[in-house]
Design a protein around this motif. Sequence first.
Motif, PDB file in Angstrom:
ATOM      1  N   SER A  37     -10.344 -10.306  11.825  1.00  0.00           N
ATOM      2  CA  SER A  37      -9.895 -11.530  12.505  1.00  0.00           C
ATOM      3  C   SER A  37      -8.382 -11.645  12.501  1.00  0.00           C
ATOM      4  O   SER A  37      -7.781 -12.049  13.498  1.00  0.00           O
ATOM      5  N   GLN A  38      -7.770 -11.280  11.393  1.00  0.00           N
ATOM      6  CA  GLN A  38      -6.315 -11.357  11.311  1.00  0.00           C
ATOM      7  C   GLN A  38      -5.653 -10.318  12.214  1.00  0.00           C
ATOM      8  O   GLN A  38      -4.625 -10.594  12.823  1.00  0.00           O
ATOM      9  N   VAL A  39      -6.249  -9.141  12.307  1.00  0.00           N
ATOM     10  CA  VAL A  39      -5.726  -8.127  13.229  1.00  0.00           C
ATOM     11  C   VAL A  39      -5.792  -8.665  14.658  1.00  0.00           C
ATOM     12  O   VAL A  39      -4.812  -8.577  15.413  1.00  0.00           O
ATOM     13  N   TRP A  40      -6.921  -9.261  15.024  1.00  0.00           N
ATOM     14  CA  TRP A  40      -7.081  -9.737  16.388  1.00  0.00           C
ATOM     15  C   TRP A  40      -6.260 -10.983  16.680  1.00  0.00           C
ATOM     16  O   TRP A  40      -5.840 -11.201  17.815  1.00  0.00           O
ATOM     17  N   THR A  95     -10.112 -21.466   6.795  1.00  0.00           N
ATOM     18  CA  THR A  95      -8.819 -21.710   6.143  1.00  0.00           C
ATOM     19  C   THR A  95      -7.716 -20.906   6.816  1.00  0.00           C
ATOM     20  O   THR A  95      -6.655 -21.437   7.153  1.00  0.00           O
ATOM     21  N   ILE A  96      -7.977 -19.627   7.045  1.00  0.00           N
ATOM     22  CA  ILE A  96      -6.990 -18.761   7.690  1.00  0.00           C
ATOM     23  C   ILE A  96      -6.797 -19.168   9.154  1.00  0.00           C
ATOM     24  O   ILE A  96      -5.674 -19.193   9.669  1.00  0.00           O
ATOM     25  N   ASP A  97      -7.888 -19.527   9.828  1.00  0.00           N
ATOM     26  CA  ASP A  97      -7.806 -19.926  11.237  1.00  0.00           C
ATOM     27  C   ASP A  97      -7.005 -21.211  11.432  1.00  0.00           C
ATOM     28  O   ASP A  97      -6.298 -21.346  12.435  1.00  0.00           O
ATOM     29  N   VAL A  98      -7.129 -22.151  10.506  1.00  0.00           N
ATOM     30  CA  VAL A  98      -6.344 -23.387  10.616  1.00  0.00           C
ATOM     31  C   VAL A  98      -4.858 -23.050  10.554  1.00  0.00           C
ATOM     32  O   VAL A  98      -4.054 -23.561  11.344  1.00  0.00           O
ATOM     33  N   HIS A  99      -4.488 -22.167   9.651  1.00  0.00           N
ATOM     34  CA  HIS A  99      -3.088 -21.755   9.566  1.00  0.00           C
ATOM     35  C   HIS A  99      -2.652 -21.041  10.843  1.00  0.00           C
ATOM     36  O   HIS A  99      -1.583 -21.318  11.392  1.00  0.00           O
ATOM     37  N   ALA A 100      -3.495 -20.142  11.341  1.00  0.00           N
ATOM     38  CA  ALA A 100      -3.170 -19.405  12.567  1.00  0.00           C
ATOM     39  C   ALA A 100      -3.000 -20.367  13.740  1.00  0.00           C
ATOM     40  O   ALA A 100      -2.081 -20.220  14.554  1.00  0.00           O
ATOM     41  N   ARG A 101      -3.872 -21.360  13.828  1.00  0.00           N
ATOM     42  CA  ARG A 101      -3.762 -22.379  14.884  1.00  0.00           C
ATOM     43  C   ARG A 101      -2.447 -23.138  14.766  1.00  0.00           C
ATOM     44  O   ARG A 101      -1.746 -23.362  15.752  1.00  0.00           O
ATOM     45  N   ASP A 102      -2.096 -23.500  13.538  1.00  0.00           N
ATOM     46  CA  ASP A 102      -0.847 -24.235  13.315  1.00  0.00           C
ATOM     47  C   ASP A 102       0.380 -23.390  13.645  1.00  0.00           C
ATOM     48  O   ASP A 102       1.370 -23.899  14.174  1.00  0.00           O
ATOM     49  N   VAL A 103       0.319 -22.104  13.341  1.00  0.00           N
ATOM     50  CA  VAL A 103       1.429 -21.206  13.680  1.00  0.00           C
ATOM     51  C   VAL A 103       1.612 -21.152  15.193  1.00  0.00           C
ATOM     52  O   VAL A 103       2.725 -21.292  15.698  1.00  0.00           O
ATOM     53  N   GLN A 123       5.902 -14.341  10.331  1.00  0.00           N
ATOM     54  CA  GLN A 123       4.498 -14.544   9.965  1.00  0.00           C
ATOM     55  C   GLN A 123       3.900 -13.247   9.427  1.00  0.00           C
ATOM     56  O   GLN A 123       4.278 -12.155   9.846  1.00  0.00           O
ATOM     57  N   LEU A 124       2.953 -13.388   8.511  1.00  0.00           N
ATOM     58  CA  LEU A 124       2.219 -12.232   8.003  1.00  0.00           C
ATOM     59  C   LEU A 124       1.253 -11.791   9.098  1.00  0.00           C
ATOM     60  O   LEU A 124       0.372 -12.549   9.503  1.00  0.00           O
ATOM     61  N   ARG A 125       1.465 -10.582   9.629  1.00  0.00           N
ATOM     62  CA  ARG A 125       0.703 -10.095  10.761  1.00  0.00           C
ATOM     63  C   ARG A 125       0.021  -8.786  10.408  1.00  0.00           C
ATOM     64  O   ARG A 125       0.664  -7.837   9.984  1.00  0.00           O
ATOM     65  N   GLU A 130      -4.418   2.725  15.869  1.00  0.00           N
ATOM     66  CA  GLU A 130      -5.496   3.642  16.246  1.00  0.00           C
ATOM     67  C   GLU A 130      -5.096   5.100  16.010  1.00  0.00           C
ATOM     68  O   GLU A 130      -5.947   5.938  15.703  1.00  0.00           O
ATOM     69  N   GLU A 131      -3.812   5.387  16.128  1.00  0.00           N
ATOM     70  CA  GLU A 131      -3.357   6.771  15.940  1.00  0.00           C
ATOM     71  C   GLU A 131      -3.510   7.226  14.488  1.00  0.00           C
ATOM     72  O   GLU A 131      -4.014   8.307  14.219  1.00  0.00           O
ATOM     73  N   THR A 132      -3.070   6.393  13.547  1.00  0.00           N
ATOM     74  CA  THR A 132      -3.150   6.764  12.128  1.00  0.00           C
ATOM     75  C   THR A 132      -4.463   6.330  11.481  1.00  0.00           C
ATOM     76  O   THR A 132      -4.748   6.713  10.356  1.00  0.00           O
ATOM     77  N   LYS A 133      -5.231   5.484  12.185  1.00  0.00           N
ATOM     78  CA  LYS A 133      -6.496   4.935  11.671  1.00  0.00           C
ATOM     79  C   LYS A 133      -6.275   4.132  10.396  1.00  0.00           C
ATOM     80  O   LYS A 133      -7.045   4.202   9.446  1.00  0.00           O
ATOM     81  N   HIS A 134      -5.188   3.336  10.415  1.00  0.00           N
ATOM     82  CA  HIS A 134      -4.864   2.488   9.265  1.00  0.00           C
ATOM     83  C   HIS A 134      -4.514   1.082   9.719  1.00  0.00           C
ATOM     84  O   HIS A 134      -4.023   0.876  10.828  1.00  0.00           O
ATOM     85  N   CYS A 135      -4.752   0.157   8.807  1.00  0.00           N
ATOM     86  CA  CYS A 135      -4.334  -1.228   8.982  1.00  0.00           C
ATOM     87  C   CYS A 135      -2.975  -1.384   8.309  1.00  0.00           C
ATOM     88  O   CYS A 135      -2.755  -0.868   7.202  1.00  0.00           O
ATOM     89  N   TYR A 136      -2.071  -2.072   8.982  1.00  0.00           N
ATOM     90  CA  TYR A 136      -0.744  -2.347   8.432  1.00  0.00           C
ATOM     91  C   TYR A 136      -0.531  -3.851   8.403  1.00  0.00           C
ATOM     92  O   TYR A 136      -1.068  -4.584   9.224  1.00  0.00           O
ATOM     93  N   VAL A 137       0.268  -4.271   7.450  1.00  0.00           N
ATOM     94  CA  VAL A 137       0.630  -5.673   7.329  1.00  0.00           C
ATOM     95  C   VAL A 137       2.136  -5.754   7.519  1.00  0.00           C
ATOM     96  O   VAL A 137       2.893  -5.050   6.845  1.00  0.00           O
ATOM     97  N   ASN A 138       2.560  -6.575   8.479  1.00  0.00           N
ATOM     98  CA  ASN A 138       3.971  -6.732   8.782  1.00  0.00           C
ATOM     99  C   ASN A 138       4.412  -8.157   8.510  1.00  0.00           C
ATOM    100  O   ASN A 138       3.657  -9.095   8.736  1.00  0.00           O
ATOM    101  N   ILE A 139       5.643  -8.302   8.058  1.00  0.00           N
ATOM    102  CA  ILE A 139       6.307  -9.592   7.963  1.00  0.00           C
ATOM    103  C   ILE A 139       7.798  -9.301   8.064  1.00  0.00           C
ATOM    104  O   ILE A 139       8.294  -8.371   7.420  1.00  0.00           O
TER     105      ILE A 139
END
Length: 172
Positions: A37-40, A95-103, A123-125, A130-139
């Motif tokens: 959900s956070q990725v999307w 909880t996470i969606d309320v924050h995402a909505r507020d952002v 924001q924490l994104r 797809e190339e590396t087949k990994h999830c990354y977290v950016n801020i």
Amino acid sequence: MRSTVQREIQEAVAAYEDKPRDQWLFDYPAQVGLTGSQVWWATDVGIAFARMEEGFDSALKDYNKKQITQLNSLIHMLLGDLTPGDRQKIMTICTIDVHARDVVASLITQKVTNGQAFAWLSQLRHRWDEETKHCYVNICDAQFQFSYEYLGNTNRLVITPLTDRYMCSICS
């Protein structure tokens, strides 16, 4: 364990658009559904910014309406009969969606029109590569590879402007 979590997140991210989100969530364990959900969320905001650059001035507002609809759907589910595990998963995602909505509402209020604005970059994104087949977290300008450690189906802290400022100060 880590390779299983990674594989499940990859599958969840790929399947996200195959069915309504409130049904998709039941196909995956809590951590996987939350991460997907956070990725999307970050992907959808990026799409909205791209559409704004193409001249669709209401793209972010339209996405905000979609967020509200999704959140209302989850709240409606919480009023129904759920297993304890599913109830915890849905409450955590709310909880996470309320924050995402507020952002997103804040981005609209601040008249942010592109993904390079500090209001968005701070924001924490999460994103799936797809190339590396990994999830990354950016801020800000920091990027970390998701560790795929098992977190289980636990509560999350409510995200407030203070916790946002704390996360942003870590990057500085």
